[in-house]
Design a protein around this motif. Structure first.
Motif, PDB file in Angstrom:
ATOM      1  N   LEU A 128       0.691  -1.176  -0.232  1.00 35.77           N
ATOM      2  CA  LEU A 128      -0.120   0.000  -0.048  1.00 35.77           C
ATOM      3  C   LEU A 128       0.868   1.363  -0.040  1.00 35.77           C
ATOM      4  O   LEU A 128       2.136   1.192   0.102  1.00 35.77           O
ATOM      5  N   ALA A 129       0.325   2.492  -0.091  1.00 34.25           N
ATOM      6  CA  ALA A 129       1.068   3.532  -0.244  1.00 34.25           C
ATOM      7  C   ALA A 129       2.042   3.737   0.946  1.00 34.25           C
ATOM      8  O   ALA A 129       1.738   3.531   2.121  1.00 34.25           O
TER       9      ALA A 129
ATOM     10  N   PRO B 277       1.293   9.722   0.135  1.00 31.74           N
ATOM     11  CA  PRO B 277       2.355   8.810   0.266  1.00 31.74           C
ATOM     12  C   PRO B 277       3.872   9.563   0.583  1.00 31.74           C
ATOM     13  O   PRO B 277       3.873  10.637   0.326  1.00 31.74           O
ATOM     14  N   VAL B 278       4.556   8.761   1.242  1.00 35.57           N
ATOM     15  CA  VAL B 278       6.149   9.424   1.419  1.00 35.57           C
ATOM     16  C   VAL B 278       6.651   9.129  -0.007  1.00 35.57           C
ATOM     17  O   VAL B 278       6.975   8.141  -0.391  1.00 35.57           O
ATOM     18  N   PRO B 279       7.404  10.204  -0.495  1.00 33.20           N
ATOM     19  CA  PRO B 279       8.285  10.276  -1.978  1.00 33.20           C
ATOM     20  C   PRO B 279       9.623   9.033  -1.589  1.00 33.20           C
ATOM     21  O   PRO B 279      10.040   9.420  -0.679  1.00 33.20           O
ATOM     22  N   LEU B 280       9.613   8.302  -2.327  1.00 31.92           N
ATOM     23  CA  LEU B 280      10.714   7.412  -2.433  1.00 31.92           C
ATOM     24  C   LEU B 280      11.712   7.766  -3.302  1.00 31.92           C
ATOM     25  O   LEU B 280      11.547   7.179  -4.631  1.00 31.92           O
TER      26      LEU B 280
ATOM     27  N   SER C 142      -1.998  10.391  -7.138  1.00 33.85           N
ATOM     28  CA  SER C 142      -2.388  11.776  -7.385  1.00 33.85           C
ATOM     29  C   SER C 142      -3.027  12.509  -6.203  1.00 33.85           C
ATOM     30  O   SER C 142      -3.131  13.852  -6.162  1.00 33.85           O
ATOM     31  N   ARG C 143      -3.050  11.762  -5.098  1.00 39.23           N
ATOM     32  CA  ARG C 143      -3.755  12.234  -4.004  1.00 39.23           C
ATOM     33  C   ARG C 143      -2.637  12.080  -2.765  1.00 39.23           C
ATOM     34  O   ARG C 143      -1.915  11.233  -2.633  1.00 39.23           O
ATOM     35  N   HIS C 144      -2.939  13.016  -1.789  1.00 41.93           N
ATOM     36  CA  HIS C 144      -2.074  13.059  -0.561  1.00 41.93           C
ATOM     37  C   HIS C 144      -3.220  13.028   0.527  1.00 41.93           C
ATOM     38  O   HIS C 144      -4.273  13.523   0.566  1.00 41.93           O
ATOM     39  N   CYS C 145      -2.799  12.605   1.837  1.00 39.47           N
ATOM     40  CA  CYS C 145      -3.482  12.517   2.906  1.00 39.47           C
ATOM     41  C   CYS C 145      -2.607  12.591   4.202  1.00 39.47           C
ATOM     42  O   CYS C 145      -1.616  12.089   4.257  1.00 39.47           O
ATOM     43  N   VAL C 146      -3.006  13.399   5.012  1.00 41.88           N
ATOM     44  CA  VAL C 146      -2.519  13.575   6.236  1.00 41.88           C
ATOM     45  C   VAL C 146      -3.515  13.359   7.449  1.00 41.88           C
ATOM     46  O   VAL C 146      -4.802  13.745   7.293  1.00 41.88           O
ATOM     47  N   VAL C 147      -3.143  12.698   8.634  1.00 42.10           N
ATOM     48  CA  VAL C 147      -3.665  12.568   9.699  1.00 42.10           C
ATOM     49  C   VAL C 147      -2.898  13.392  10.945  1.00 42.10           C
ATOM     50  O   VAL C 147      -1.950  13.138  11.112  1.00 42.10           O
ATOM     51  N   VAL C 148      -3.547  14.268  11.839  1.00 40.56           N
ATOM     52  CA  VAL C 148      -3.059  15.111  12.832  1.00 40.56           C
ATOM     53  C   VAL C 148      -3.991  14.393  14.211  1.00 40.56           C
ATOM     54  O   VAL C 148      -5.086  14.529  14.197  1.00 40.56           O
ATOM     55  N   VAL C 149      -2.976  13.735  15.181  1.00 44.52           N
ATOM     56  CA  VAL C 149      -3.880  13.344  16.456  1.00 44.52           C
ATOM     57  C   VAL C 149      -4.187  14.225  17.261  1.00 44.52           C
ATOM     58  O   VAL C 149      -3.174  14.985  17.494  1.00 44.52           O
ATOM     59  N   GLY C 150      -5.446  14.273  17.742  1.00 44.02           N
ATOM     60  CA  GLY C 150      -5.733  15.195  19.029  1.00 44.02           C
ATOM     61  C   GLY C 150      -5.706  14.080  19.894  1.00 44.02           C
ATOM     62  O   GLY C 150      -6.498  13.272  20.077  1.00 44.02           O
ATOM     63  N   ALA C 151      -4.677  14.446  21.181  1.00 46.35           N
ATOM     64  CA  ALA C 151      -4.758  13.479  22.486  1.00 46.35           C
ATOM     65  C   ALA C 151      -5.190  14.387  23.591  1.00 46.35           C
ATOM     66  O   ALA C 151      -5.398  15.732  23.398  1.00 46.35           O
ATOM     67  N   SER C 152      -5.113  13.799  24.446  1.00 47.12           N
ATOM     68  CA  SER C 152      -5.744  14.320  25.708  1.00 47.12           C
ATOM     69  C   SER C 152      -4.413  14.756  26.830  1.00 47.12           C
ATOM     70  O   SER C 152      -3.400  13.831  26.942  1.00 47.12           O
ATOM     71  N   ASP C 153      -4.197  16.048  27.126  1.00 41.28           N
ATOM     72  CA  ASP C 153      -3.195  16.258  28.001  1.00 41.28           C
ATOM     73  C   ASP C 153      -2.837  15.326  29.055  1.00 41.28           C
ATOM     74  O   ASP C 153      -3.445  14.809  29.801  1.00 41.28           O
ATOM     75  N   GLY C 154      -1.480  15.006  29.048  1.00 38.33           N
ATOM     76  CA  GLY C 154      -0.786  13.936  30.029  1.00 38.33           C
ATOM     77  C   GLY C 154      -0.309  12.868  29.195  1.00 38.33           C
ATOM     78  O   GLY C 154       0.525  12.231  29.645  1.00 38.33           O
TER      79      GLY C 154
END
Ligand code: GLY
Length: 442
Positions: A209-210, A235-238, A344-356
């Motif tokens: 997979l990507a 995807p990360v460019p290789l 042709s597409r890119h995807c990013v996820v940013v995790v929202g965590a709980s303090d601590g």
């Protein structure tokens, strides 16, 4: 082809899997066990304990489930897939033998050595006295790993002796990770960017997979303790021949070694690499989809994830892959299964965590979700639950904001826009997901 699918697990990865299954033109009936408030939008959540294999099998037989996709490592390591096979239920996820690649890091090292695949040198210990004595004879930094699976927290990169000594004692004397930490590896530290490669295989055929990258440390610029993962992109460019090198020097020999050992494997093998100056080396295997990598890899899939997973579980992946070309002009050359990814597409996820997090974290805080989810950006639930009709935080990694776009910057902006519009007391997140250019140590 499968119509009733049970997804085992309750985290962000499982919400991403359910979401992708729900896009299938075959309109499957989806169950999630136990699931979370996010999976409940597209699946029926079932109150089953993934570690109680008898109950899972009973449920599948009662509901005539066609396919089970096992998300987390613990039930895989405990042999849930074997129980399901014995009941003749198709399952995406390896049996206990294959899952040992994640559940026993020393075994993984043996497999790598037999396969002739590069990996950091190591020594293993089950007594703190011997491990501490070993510290007298080696240079720091080093990497210390609990041999068993410890929810991504059983790894410490130690630059000074006090840190190393403390982590060794936590594992071997204080049993901080229970049985998972009663044996440890002390590894040489290698340097370079990390890469996550998700190999879908039925033991004979495979596709990649990507390529994706996780950000494992809690703090920006890769500082602070390791977490389960604070964000990812794909995807990360290789560059150059790297794709071919990864395939021929790492993936092919590992899959051949599994076959040589008669270890059946139907599911996803997560290969965690470090791209060093002298070539890629394997840092770890996981016997399941990465979390949060799944959240950015599955949305880039061409084709039907239900068919991909069902044909893998049935041992018919080769036939399924024949329907895919090489990935087109933008595809990565020498990346088996490149046609499975929309490059042709890119995807990013940013995790929202709980303090601590990743230590003791706040819980039971009311969550206000953004009002602007659409096909370019959405929220994946991880540590959330409903309490008296209100959505509240329940885990360390609470949710992930996913953004997609025709370039990385657009995808990144979509993810951060969503997260900026998400509110709960104690929300923390890294501002540098998909932006950092630095090296990791692992
Ligand atoms: N993101 C790392 C893991 O899934 O183990």
């Amino acid at each position: 082809m499968a119509r009733k699918v049970l997804v085992i697990g309750s985290g962000g990865r499982e919400h991403a899997i359910v979401r992708q299954l729900a896009l299938s033109p075959r309109e499957p009936v989806i169950f999630a066990a136990p699931g979370n408030p996010g999976t409940a939008a597209q699946a029926t959540n079932v109150d089953l304990d993934p570690m109680d294999s008898d109950s899972v099998v009973d449920f599948c037989l009662r509901e005539a489930v066609d396919l089970v996709i096992i998300g987390p490592e613990d039930p895989l390591i405990a042999g849930l897939a074997d129980h399901l096979h014995r009941a003749e239920i198709a399952v995406f996820g390896p049996g206990a033998q294959g899952a040992r690649l994640e559940g026993d890091k020393e075994f993984a090292k043996e497999v790598l050595a037999s396969a002739g695949v590069p990996t950091p040198r190591y020594h293993s210990f089950s007594s703190s006295r011997a491990a501490l004595k070993h510290l007298d004879n080696i240079d720091l930094p080093i990497v210390i790993k609990a041999c068993g699976a410890a929810q991504g927290k059983g790894v410490a990169v130690c630059s000074v002796r006090d840190e190393a000594e403390a982590f060794i004692r936590e594992c071997l004397d204080d049993q901080r990770f229970g049985g998972a930490g009663l044996r440890i590896l002390i590894e040489e530290c290698i340097f370079g960017p990390e890469l996550s490669v998700l190999v879908v295989t039925d033991g004979q055929s495979y596709c990649l997979l990507a390529p994706s990258r996780d950000h494992k440390r809690i703090g920006e610029n890769d500082t602070g303790p390791n977490t389960g993962g604070m964000g990812a992109f794909a995807p990360v460019p290789l560059p150059g021949d790297l794709a071919e090198e990864i395939d021929t020097r790492i993936i092919l020999p590992v899959l051949a070694e599994l076959r040589r050992r008669d270890i059946p494997y139907r599911g996803v093998l997560y290969v965690g690499l470090m791209l060093t100056r002298s070539g890629p080396q394997v840092l770890e295997f996981n016997c399941r989809f990465g979390d949060p990598e799944t959240q950015v890899v599955l949305p880039l899939l061409e084709g039907d994830f239900l068919e991909l997973s069902a044909s893998t579980a049935a041992g018919k992946l080769g036939g399924y892959l024949q329907g895919f070309a090489d990935g087109g002009e933008k595809g990565l050359e020498n990346w088996p299964g490149a046609g499975m990814t929309d490059w042709s597409r890119h995807c990013v996820v940013v995790v929202g965590a709980s303090d601590g997090y990743p230590g003791n974290y706040l819980k039971d805080k009311a969550i206000e979700l953004p009002g602007s989810e659409n096909e370019h950006g959405w929220i994946i639930h991880a540590g959330t639950k409903n309490r008296d009709q209100e959505l509240v935080t329940s885990g360390g990694r609470v949710l992930g904001a996913v953004g997609t776009g025709s370039d990385l910057a657009t995808a990144r902006k979509s993810a951060y826009d969503l997260l900026n519009d998400t509110h709960f007391e104690g929300l923390i997140y890294r501002r540098d997901i998909a932006a950092a250019k630095g090296e990791n140590r692992g």
